[in-house]
Scaffold this motif. Structure first.
Motif, PDB file in Angstrom:
ATOM      1  N   CYS A 156      12.042  78.975  91.324  1.00 37.75           N
ATOM      2  CA  CYS A 156      11.959  78.234  90.143  1.00 37.75           C
ATOM      3  C   CYS A 156      12.111  79.174  88.824  1.00 37.75           C
ATOM      4  CB  CYS A 156      10.597  77.256  90.033  1.00 37.75           C
ATOM      5  SG  CYS A 156      10.590  76.117  91.448  1.00 37.75           S
ATOM      6  N   LEU A 157      12.708  78.799  87.720  1.00 34.97           N
ATOM      7  CA  LEU A 157      12.629  79.102  86.206  1.00 34.97           C
ATOM      8  C   LEU A 157      11.816  78.504  85.463  1.00 34.97           C
ATOM      9  CD1 LEU A 157      16.621  79.600  85.743  1.00 34.97           C
ATOM     10  CD2 LEU A 157      15.025  81.045  87.272  1.00 34.97           C
ATOM     11  N   ILE A 158      11.177  79.287  84.491  1.00 32.69           N
ATOM     12  CA  ILE A 158      10.029  78.330  83.595  1.00 32.69           C
ATOM     13  C   ILE A 158      10.519  78.797  82.204  1.00 32.69           C
ATOM     14  CG2 ILE A 158       7.738  78.434  82.825  1.00 32.69           C
ATOM     15  CD1 ILE A 158       6.928  78.911  85.626  1.00 32.69           C
ATOM     16  N   TYR A 159      11.014  77.658  81.617  1.00 34.47           N
ATOM     17  CA  TYR A 159      11.452  78.101  80.391  1.00 34.47           C
ATOM     18  C   TYR A 159      10.598  77.539  79.161  1.00 34.47           C
ATOM     19  CZ  TYR A 159      15.170  77.264  76.538  1.00 34.47           C
ATOM     20  OH  TYR A 159      15.705  77.333  75.393  1.00 34.47           O
ATOM     21  N   VAL A 160      10.346  78.181  78.251  1.00 34.18           N
ATOM     22  CA  VAL A 160       9.720  77.964  76.816  1.00 34.18           C
ATOM     23  C   VAL A 160      10.614  77.684  75.922  1.00 34.18           C
ATOM     24  CG1 VAL A 160       7.592  78.583  75.538  1.00 34.18           C
ATOM     25  CG2 VAL A 160       7.720  79.227  77.889  1.00 34.18           C
ATOM     26  N   LYS A 161      10.810  76.449  75.722  1.00 40.71           N
ATOM     27  CA  LYS A 161      11.928  75.905  74.842  1.00 40.71           C
ATOM     28  C   LYS A 161      12.029  76.526  73.424  1.00 40.71           C
ATOM     29  CE  LYS A 161      14.094  71.893  72.825  1.00 40.71           C
ATOM     30  NZ  LYS A 161      14.253  70.363  72.613  1.00 40.71           N
ATOM     31  N   GLU A 162      10.835  76.123  72.571  1.00 43.19           N
ATOM     32  CA  GLU A 162      10.721  76.560  71.153  1.00 43.19           C
ATOM     33  C   GLU A 162      10.401  78.067  71.073  1.00 43.19           C
ATOM     34  OE1 GLU A 162       9.298  72.573  71.916  1.00 43.19           O
ATOM     35  OE2 GLU A 162       8.924  74.422  72.934  1.00 43.19           O
TER      36      GLU A 162
ATOM     37  N   ILE B  50       1.068  81.031  78.403  1.00 42.13           N
ATOM     38  CA  ILE B  50       1.800  79.933  77.488  1.00 42.13           C
ATOM     39  C   ILE B  50       1.135  79.243  76.684  1.00 42.13           C
ATOM     40  CG2 ILE B  50       4.061  78.793  77.001  1.00 42.13           C
ATOM     41  CD1 ILE B  50       4.722  79.969  79.913  1.00 42.13           C
ATOM     42  N   SER B  51       1.001  79.097  75.423  1.00 42.90           N
ATOM     43  CA  SER B  51      -0.154  78.163  74.736  1.00 42.90           C
ATOM     44  C   SER B  51       0.461  77.398  73.545  1.00 42.90           C
ATOM     45  CB  SER B  51      -0.925  79.028  73.872  1.00 42.90           C
ATOM     46  OG  SER B  51      -1.785  79.769  74.711  1.00 42.90           O
ATOM     47  N   GLY B  52       0.297  76.254  73.791  1.00 46.35           N
ATOM     48  CA  GLY B  52       0.566  75.319  72.476  1.00 46.35           C
ATOM     49  C   GLY B  52      -0.624  75.061  71.832  1.00 46.35           C
ATOM     50  N   CYS B  53      -0.472  73.801  70.970  1.00 45.28           N
ATOM     51  CA  CYS B  53      -1.544  73.599  69.931  1.00 45.28           C
ATOM     52  C   CYS B  53      -2.846  72.876  70.838  1.00 45.28           C
ATOM     53  CB  CYS B  53      -1.106  72.337  69.078  1.00 45.28           C
ATOM     54  SG  CYS B  53       0.067  73.330  67.930  1.00 45.28           S
ATOM     55  N   GLU B  54      -2.604  72.419  71.959  1.00 44.90           N
ATOM     56  CA  GLU B  54      -3.835  71.591  72.787  1.00 44.90           C
ATOM     57  C   GLU B  54      -3.786  72.025  73.882  1.00 44.90           C
ATOM     58  OE1 GLU B  54      -1.812  67.832  73.262  1.00 44.90           O
ATOM     59  OE2 GLU B  54      -1.596  67.272  71.139  1.00 44.90           O
TER      60      GLU B  54
ATOM     61  N   LEU C  38       2.589  71.138  75.710  1.00 47.45           N
ATOM     62  CA  LEU C  38       1.415  72.011  75.472  1.00 47.45           C
ATOM     63  C   LEU C  38       1.086  71.724  74.334  1.00 47.45           C
ATOM     64  CD1 LEU C  38       2.291  75.290  77.381  1.00 47.45           C
ATOM     65  CD2 LEU C  38       1.150  73.430  78.281  1.00 47.45           C
ATOM     66  N   GLY C  39       1.619  70.553  73.566  1.00 47.62           N
ATOM     67  CA  GLY C  39       1.206  70.435  72.102  1.00 47.62           C
ATOM     68  C   GLY C  39       2.125  71.440  71.301  1.00 47.62           C
ATOM     69  N   GLY C  40       3.252  70.775  71.141  1.00 46.73           N
ATOM     70  CA  GLY C  40       4.284  71.610  70.203  1.00 46.73           C
ATOM     71  C   GLY C  40       5.045  72.558  70.744  1.00 46.73           C
ATOM     72  N   ILE C  41       4.732  72.939  71.936  1.00 40.22           N
ATOM     73  CA  ILE C  41       5.323  73.531  72.854  1.00 40.22           C
ATOM     74  C   ILE C  41       5.650  72.985  74.197  1.00 40.22           C
ATOM     75  CG2 ILE C  41       5.243  75.757  74.447  1.00 40.22           C
ATOM     76  CD1 ILE C  41       5.472  76.446  71.123  1.00 40.22           C
ATOM     77  N   THR C  42       7.123  72.907  74.541  1.00 42.13           N
ATOM     78  CA  THR C  42       7.639  72.304  75.670  1.00 42.13           C
ATOM     79  C   THR C  42       7.961  73.555  76.641  1.00 42.13           C
ATOM     80  OG1 THR C  42       8.576  70.740  74.309  1.00 42.13           O
ATOM     81  CG2 THR C  42       9.325  70.671  76.677  1.00 42.13           C
ATOM     82  N   VAL C  43       7.400  73.194  77.969  1.00 39.65           N
ATOM     83  CA  VAL C  43       7.636  74.241  79.169  1.00 39.65           C
ATOM     84  C   VAL C  43       8.457  73.398  80.266  1.00 39.65           C
ATOM     85  CG1 VAL C  43       6.655  75.288  80.880  1.00 39.65           C
ATOM     86  CG2 VAL C  43       5.561  75.690  78.636  1.00 39.65           C
ATOM     87  N   THR C  44       9.657  74.076  80.687  1.00 33.10           N
ATOM     88  CA  THR C  44      10.378  73.334  81.518  1.00 33.10           C
ATOM     89  C   THR C  44      10.343  74.085  82.776  1.00 33.10           C
ATOM     90  OG1 THR C  44      11.826  72.291  80.095  1.00 33.10           O
ATOM     91  CG2 THR C  44      12.549  72.193  82.414  1.00 33.10           C
ATOM     92  N   ILE C  45      10.123  73.547  84.099  1.00 38.06           N
ATOM     93  CA  ILE C  45      10.074  74.644  85.361  1.00 38.06           C
ATOM     94  C   ILE C  45      11.289  73.727  86.207  1.00 38.06           C
ATOM     95  CG2 ILE C  45       8.230  72.989  86.226  1.00 38.06           C
ATOM     96  CD1 ILE C  45       7.481  75.474  87.974  1.00 38.06           C
ATOM     97  N   GLU C  46      12.214  74.700  86.448  1.00 39.51           N
ATOM     98  CA  GLU C  46      13.455  74.143  87.291  1.00 39.51           C
ATOM     99  C   GLU C  46      13.593  74.848  88.389  1.00 39.51           C
ATOM    100  OE1 GLU C  46      18.245  73.148  86.494  1.00 39.51           O
ATOM    101  OE2 GLU C  46      17.058  74.561  85.105  1.00 39.51           O
ATOM    102  N   HIS C  47      13.804  74.011  89.517  1.00 38.94           N
ATOM    103  CA  HIS C  47      14.141  74.627  90.917  1.00 38.94           C
ATOM    104  C   HIS C  47      15.501  75.157  90.911  1.00 38.94           C
ATOM    105  CE1 HIS C  47      15.282  74.227  95.111  1.00 38.94           C
ATOM    106  NE2 HIS C  47      14.717  75.146  95.239  1.00 38.94           N
TER     107      HIS C  47
END
Length: 291
Positions: A172-178, A29-33, A153-162
């Motif tokens: 856990c679930l891993i969500y890439v919002k954008e 999963i890649s953001g700008c940074e 990650l730089g413009g990309i938000t990753v949420t990890i939730e138990h």
């Protein structure tokens, strides 16, 4: 089987699962940074294959690994990735226990006899490491959380939730919002570290509600790959339908199979669905005994 890295969205590449040696999906999963790797793979060889294919793409450097749960096929590649890792506190606790284990055939077989390991995992560990040294190093996670953690990650938000569940208490679930992508890991799988696999309403039904609450267009299961939103909605409908049918018919396999066939709009229930139904029946009887 030499599977190829596949693009899911503008910011996500994934390596499909390989059932022949129980390799789950790995994703970048890649953001700008910076980039984040979803799960570590079932061996150094699995992780190395992923890194080799990722190197063919121009991406921000991978700086983190996020683990969906503690099972061997998701963590044995941690040492090869050699990155800071994010995990639930219970994932680390289980990996600390595993650090003391030996991985010879004899040691694995002994754990199976003791009920610590299960035959399925023992078989696939031996397959994955067949013909080469079984130098398995359990590397511990470095960033721990209890409920939810967000990563920029730089413009990309990753949420990890138990979320837990029958399959693993630390799932856990891993969500890439954008990109509206939800990685499920094995969260919707049945309990496997037991004599007979099972689902329980207590664990499964709230989990399905939490999955459905995410604003996602793709749902990625670790051993099945991506599902579209409509495909996932159908899967959730099937899960809830079988759970309800199991209660209604008090574990009667034939009646549950009949209901499932009707739900799937088929003349009869497919043979490979019957073992899945058995997981619900097993959970139903376990819950009845506990009352």
């Amino acid at each position: 089987m030499n599977l190829q890295l596949t693009r899911l969205t503008d910011h996500i590449l994934y390596l499909p699962p390989d059932g022949s040696v129980d390799r789950p999906v790995l994703a970048m999963i890649s953001g700008c940074e910076r980039s984040l790797i979803m799960d570590a793979g079932n061996s150094s060889a699995h992780a190395a294959l992923f890194l080799e294919q990722v190197s063919e793409h121009e991406l921000p450097p991978a700086e983190l690994v996020a683990l969906t749960h503690w099972h061997w096929d998701h963590v044995f590649g941690m040492d090869r990735l050699n990155l800071p890792s994010i995990a639930h506190v219970e994932t680390r606790r289980q990996l600390e226990i595993m650090q003391a284990w030996e991985w010879t055939d004899e040691a694995i077989d002994e754990r199976v006899k003791q009920g610590i390991e299960i035959p399925f995992c023992a078989e696939y560990i031996k397959k994955e490491f067949a013909g080469r040294d079984r130098d398995i190093k359990i590397k511990l996670p470095t960033i721990l959380f209890e409920e939810k953690l967000k990563i920029d990650l730089g413009g990309i938000t990753v949420t990890i939730e138990h979320v837990g569940g029958d399959h693993a208490h630390d799932s856990c679930l891993i969500y890439v919002k954008e990109d509206k992508v939800l990685f499920l890991g094995d969260a919707i799988g049945p309990a496997i570290y037991c004599p007979n696999r099972y689902y329980t309403d207590e664990q499964l039904l709230p989990l399905l509600d939490r999955i459905e609450a995410y604003d996602a267009e793709y749902f990625v299961t670790s051993h099945g790959g991506p599902l579209t939103k409509s495909e996932m909605q159908f899967e959730l409908e099937i899960f809830r339908g079988v759970a309800c049918s199991t209660r209604e018919h008090r574990g009667d396999r034939d009646k549950i199979a009949h209901d499932l066939a009707r739900l799937m709009k088929l003349a009869e229930c497919p043979e490979d669905e019957l073992k899945w139904i058995d997981c619900f029946i097993e959970g139903y009887h376990l819950a009845a005994k506990a009352e």
